[in-house]
Design an enzyme around this catalytic site. Structure first.
Site, short mmCIF file in Angstrom:
data_model
loop_
_atom_site.label_atom_id
_atom_site.label_comp_id
_atom_site.label_asym_id
_atom_site.label_seq_id
_atom_site.Cartn_x
_atom_site.Cartn_y
_atom_site.Cartn_z
N HIS A 60 26.26 13.73 -0.32
CA HIS A 60 27.50 12.95 0.27
C HIS A 60 28.38 11.62 -0.32
CE1 HIS A 60 26.88 15.44 3.62
NE2 HIS A 60 26.23 14.48 4.47
N CYS A 90 22.76 11.09 8.25
CA CYS A 90 22.68 11.07 6.62
C CYS A 90 23.77 10.03 6.04
CB CYS A 90 22.58 12.58 6.25
SG CYS A 90 24.17 13.57 6.87
#
Length: 332
Positions: free
Chosen positions: A237, A131
């Site tokens: 993130h 990711c």
């Protein structure tokens, strides 16, 4: 138009549920969806695309029962190692979200905005990158095309959803004073400079993933180092990325490259306190880039702040985009 049968493996997990959400938003040429999970979830009924779907236990026998063209996997590396080849044997192309297949030479590692042509040489399995790698690649590809990246320094600020339901719960329950069950220390009111296991060289496996995946996707000649950190944020993130280029760069040129990039939102106006944050990117598929600065310590370089929804773009959406590309190719 040709219609396809799609399996979602790990359909009841955090990313599996996001697969279903993303799929329900897109008008894909799908005849049937088959939802697979472990024996623990088998028999559960999930309302999806306006009708009930009974979760099928993931076994070799059940894989052979259903005609599947594409299988979206998010069930862990061990499960993928065991069952992805079974789907391939039965005629499906697997798009796998675990780290199991990423570094195999015969398995494409794909971010559709970056290296879509690598899809063409798959042998039945295509790997979804980590990711944190995915969002970095979306932001860095236009800059590499324009200036040729020489070196990258990653510092990540990764949300607890990246550690699955257990990681998410550690933060939610930690706010109430509960002891952590997933992380080695409390994540509430804390940061952990430790994601995945430590390797003999002192890096963590998460850091190694970012370094090696960047080279496989973007350019094997780029020097890459990383420090990955878990922070008390539920979702999305954030990454501080320092980049050194081979060719001279300008701030205006960097802005121009980012503005023209697919699924990149340049969100950068410091005078008005406009910069990417998890609360902005969560729920979106685009990668947000801001805090763009020229790095004055090297002949040609810059700093970027890159934020994206790690469960959507960093997992489910990227895999669905890969599958869409495959559908388009098979429909021609």
């Amino acid at each position: 138009m040709k219609k396809f049968n799609v399996a979602v493996v790990g359909a009841t997990g955090m990313v599996g549920s996001k697969f279903l959400e993303v799929l329900s938003e897109r008008n894909l040429p799908v005849e049937n969806y088959y939802l697979f999970a472990s024996s623990k979830s088998a028999g559960k009924v999930i309302d999806f695309m306006g009708k009930p779907h009974t979760v099928i236990e993931l076994t070799n026998e059940n894989i052979a029962k259903y005609p599947v063209d594409f299988a979206l996997f998010s069930a862990g590396g061990g499960t993928s190692a065991k069952f992805a080849p079974e789907f391939v044997k039965n005629g499906a192309v697997v798009v796998d979200n675990s780290s199991q297949w990423r570094m195999y030479d015969n398995v494409p590692l794909v971010v559709p905005e970056v290296n879509p042509d690598d899809i063409d040489w798959n042998e039945g399995i295509i790997a979804n990158p980590n990711c944190s790698t995915i969002q970095a690649m979306v932001a860095l590809k236009p800059l590499h095309d324009k200036y040729t990246i020489k070196r990258i320094v990653y510092s990540t600020y990764q949300a607890v959803s990246g550690a699955g339901v257990a990681g998410y719960n550690d933060l939610v329950e930690g706010v109430k004073g509960a002891e952590p069950k997933k992380f080695p220390y409390p994540i509430f009111n804390n940061v952990l400079p430790h994601i995945d296991v430590f390797l003999p060289n002192g890096y963590t496996k998460e850091e190694e993933k970012m370094m090696k995946e960047t080279q496989k996707i973007l350019d094997k000649n780029i020097k890459v180092t990383a420090t990955t950190v878990r922070v008390p944020v539920l979702n999305s993130h954030s990454e501080s990325i320092n980049v050194e280029f081979e060719k001279p760069c300008t701030l205006e040129g960097i802005y121009e490259a980012l503005r023209g990039a697919e699924n990149v939102i340049l969100y950068d106006d410091p005078a008005n306190l406009k910069y990417p944050m998890p609360i902005i990117s969560s729920g979106h598929d685009e990668t947000y880039v801001g805090r763009v600065r020229i790095d004055e310590t090297v002949p040609s370089g810059c700093n970027l702040w890159v934020v994206a929804d790690n469960i959507r773009k960093g997992a489910a959406t990227n895999a669905v985009q890969i599958m869409q590309k495959l559908m388009e190719k098979k429909s021609k």
